[in-house]
Structures are given as C-alpha cells and as structure tokens.
Design a protein around this motif. Structure first.
Motif, PDB file in Angstrom:
ATOM      1  N   ILE A   1       0.802  -1.104  -0.200  1.00 31.34           N
ATOM      2  CA  ILE A   1      -0.067  -0.027   0.159  1.00 31.34           C
ATOM      3  C   ILE A   1       0.848   1.272   0.057  1.00 31.34           C
ATOM      4  O   ILE A   1       1.919   1.521   0.821  1.00 31.34           O
ATOM      5  CB  ILE A   1      -0.682   0.139   1.163  1.00 31.34           C
ATOM      6  N   ALA A   2       0.513   2.118  -0.830  1.00 26.11           N
ATOM      7  CA  ALA A   2       1.444   3.593  -0.768  1.00 26.11           C
ATOM      8  C   ALA A   2       0.435   4.386  -0.585  1.00 26.11           C
ATOM      9  O   ALA A   2      -0.862   4.508  -0.753  1.00 26.11           O
ATOM     10  CB  ALA A   2       1.713   3.894  -2.272  1.00 26.11           C
ATOM     11  N   LEU A   3       0.753   5.362   0.355  1.00 24.15           N
ATOM     12  CA  LEU A   3      -0.033   6.829   0.699  1.00 24.15           C
ATOM     13  C   LEU A   3       0.747   7.882  -0.180  1.00 24.15           C
ATOM     14  O   LEU A   3       1.964   8.073  -0.055  1.00 24.15           O
ATOM     15  CB  LEU A   3       0.279   7.030   2.199  1.00 24.15           C
ATOM     16  N   VAL A   4       0.061   8.393  -1.069  1.00 23.67           N
ATOM     17  CA  VAL A   4       0.546   9.593  -1.749  1.00 23.67           C
ATOM     18  C   VAL A   4      -0.348  10.790  -1.453  1.00 23.67           C
ATOM     19  O   VAL A   4      -1.361  11.040  -1.710  1.00 23.67           O
ATOM     20  CB  VAL A   4       0.146   9.348  -3.544  1.00 23.67           C
ATOM     21  N   THR A   5       0.341  11.960  -0.923  1.00 25.52           N
ATOM     22  CA  THR A   5      -0.361  13.215  -0.804  1.00 25.52           C
ATOM     23  C   THR A   5      -0.228  13.915  -1.925  1.00 25.52           C
ATOM     24  O   THR A   5       0.633  14.035  -2.876  1.00 25.52           O
ATOM     25  CB  THR A   5       0.670  13.947   0.424  1.00 25.52           C
ATOM     26  N   GLY A   6      -1.333  14.727  -2.091  1.00 24.81           N
ATOM     27  CA  GLY A   6      -1.539  15.445  -3.409  1.00 24.81           C
ATOM     28  C   GLY A   6      -1.776  14.502  -4.477  1.00 24.81           C
ATOM     29  O   GLY A   6      -1.339  14.691  -5.549  1.00 24.81           O
TER      30      GLY A   6
END
Length: 253
Positions: free
Chosen positions: A6-11
C-alpha cells in the motif's frame, strides 16, 4: 493481515500525484491518496485505480494546517484497518505542494511561512508521525525540483524549501535504515501540469524557451515522473537509498 503493498500519496488527486498514484496501481500497489479541496477529482483517481484492479481510497489533507496532522494520521490508521485489514502501509510519497514564483525582493513573511509549512516543516512532522506505520522494507519518496541545481528567478523560496528537503532525505535514509526503510527524493524539471496556476502549460513562449534548454527539446509531462516514483517502490529499487534523482530530461546540463 493484508499482504498487499500500500502506498500513501499526498496530493494524489491531480498533476504529478495523480500520475504517481496510477503508475503505482499499474505496479500492483494499492493507493491511499490525499486531496486538499477537490474531492471530485480525488474520487475520479480512485475510480481509475479500481479500474486497474487495485484498491484505493481518498482522504482530505491540508498540508498547511499542521494542527490537523494528528487527526489525519488517525484517519489513515482507521482507513487502513477498515479497507485493508492492516495497521501499516509500505510507501510514503510526500508529493503535495503549492506553487508560486515571487521575486526575492518582493517575498513577504506570510508567503515564506506558507511555503515553509507545506514544503518542509509539514513534510518533516507528518513523516515523523507516520514512521511507526511504515512496514519494514518500506520506502519514503520525497519530491524536489530541478531549481535546487539551477537557479530560476522568482523561485528563491520554493527552491530553498526543496533544498532543505534534499538534505532531510539523506538524514531520513541514515536514521530510518535501522527500520529497513529507504528514503529518496525525485527532482522533476519543468512539467506541463496545472501546478502553479498552469504557468508552463498556459504559456507557449515559456514552453518554447524551456524546451530549448533541454537536449531532448521539450518540457516534461506528468507521465515522465509517475513511472519513476513507482519504480522506486519496487523490489528492483531496493538498494537505492539517500539519493536525489533528477527527472528533467537533462535540462541545463
């Protein structure tokens, strides 16, 4: 517990972040993305990721509001548990940002502080809060700019904050390595997106000038950056650590 990466991408609702999110999905990675104000755009990215066969979710985050981080981190933890049945994620991509060029002599303290909070102080403390949630073997990918290597009038504040991020990335790599977490920073050159009020996209003369500075005789597009960030989240990139990776087509060599 989920074995899915799982990746968390801000913006991640538009521009470079959107392309990063979609390319991560193409690599078989699920994505949790943030948006500041445009929920509809974020929802559309979620649908695009789901159409690729991956799971995705979108959460609201204003990087300028550091007081909101604690509640946001808890919201991420709740989402990870409810959607993925896990309490951790693998890749943190600190992409969210704001654009703006102001001549050095005209910069106000208010402008400076906003850029400081969004591009450096905010990333510093949000990442700090997320470290306990990043799995061993995880990655932190920060975003810089070509203007830390070459000076472009009007970008003294933006580039200075990104320069600070480049130094911070090395310290992240050094201090988080014991947890099996790597940290790298990707530095795009001029890109045609809606960033900074679509300054480049809406100005053909500027595009022509910037293209002339590149051996490839063009400016970049979002699709030039997303695949590089996605690559850094694969096993093939496991030994890359503490590096500034400029993805700018060789501009100003």
């Amino acid at each position: 517990m989920s074995t899915t990466k799982i990746a968390l991408v801000t913006g991640g609702s538009r521009g470079l972040g959107k392309d990063m999110a979609i390319n991560l999905a193409k690599k078989g990675i699920d994505v949790l993305l943030t948006y500041n104000s445009n929920e509809a755009a974020a929802t559309e990215v979620v649908r695009s990721i789901e159409a690729l066969g991956r799971q995705a979710a979108a959460l609201q985050l204003n990087m300028a509001d550091l007081r909101s981080y604690k509640a946001f981190v808890q919201q991420v933890a709740t989402t990870l548990q409810s959607k993925w049945n896990t309490n951790a994620f693998d890749f943190l991509i600190n992409n969210a940002g704001i654009g703006g060029g102001v001549p050095f002599e005209n910069v106000t303290e208010e402008f400076f502080d906003e850029f400081l909070n969004v591009h450096f102080k905010g990333v510093y403390f949000l990442t700090q809060q997320f470290v306990p949630y990043i799995n061993k073997g995880g990655r932190i990918i920060n975003i810089s700019t070509g203007t830390t290597r070459f000076a472009h009038p009007g970008y003294s504040v933006y580039a200075s904050m990104k320069g600070a991020m480049e130094v911070l990335t090395k310290y992240m790599a050094k201090e988080l390595g014991t947890k099996g977490i790597t940290a790298n920073i990707v530095a795009p050159g001029p890109i045609i997106t809606d960033f900074n009020n679509a300054t480049i996209r809406n100005n053909p003369k500027m595009q022509e000038f910037l293209s002339s500075l590149s051996p490839l005789n063009r400016v970049g597009e979002a699709e030039d950056i997303g695949p590089v960030v996605a690559f850094l989240c694969t096993n093939d990139a496991a030994w890359i650590n503490g590096q500034r990776i400029e993805v700018a087509g060789g501009i100003n060599l």
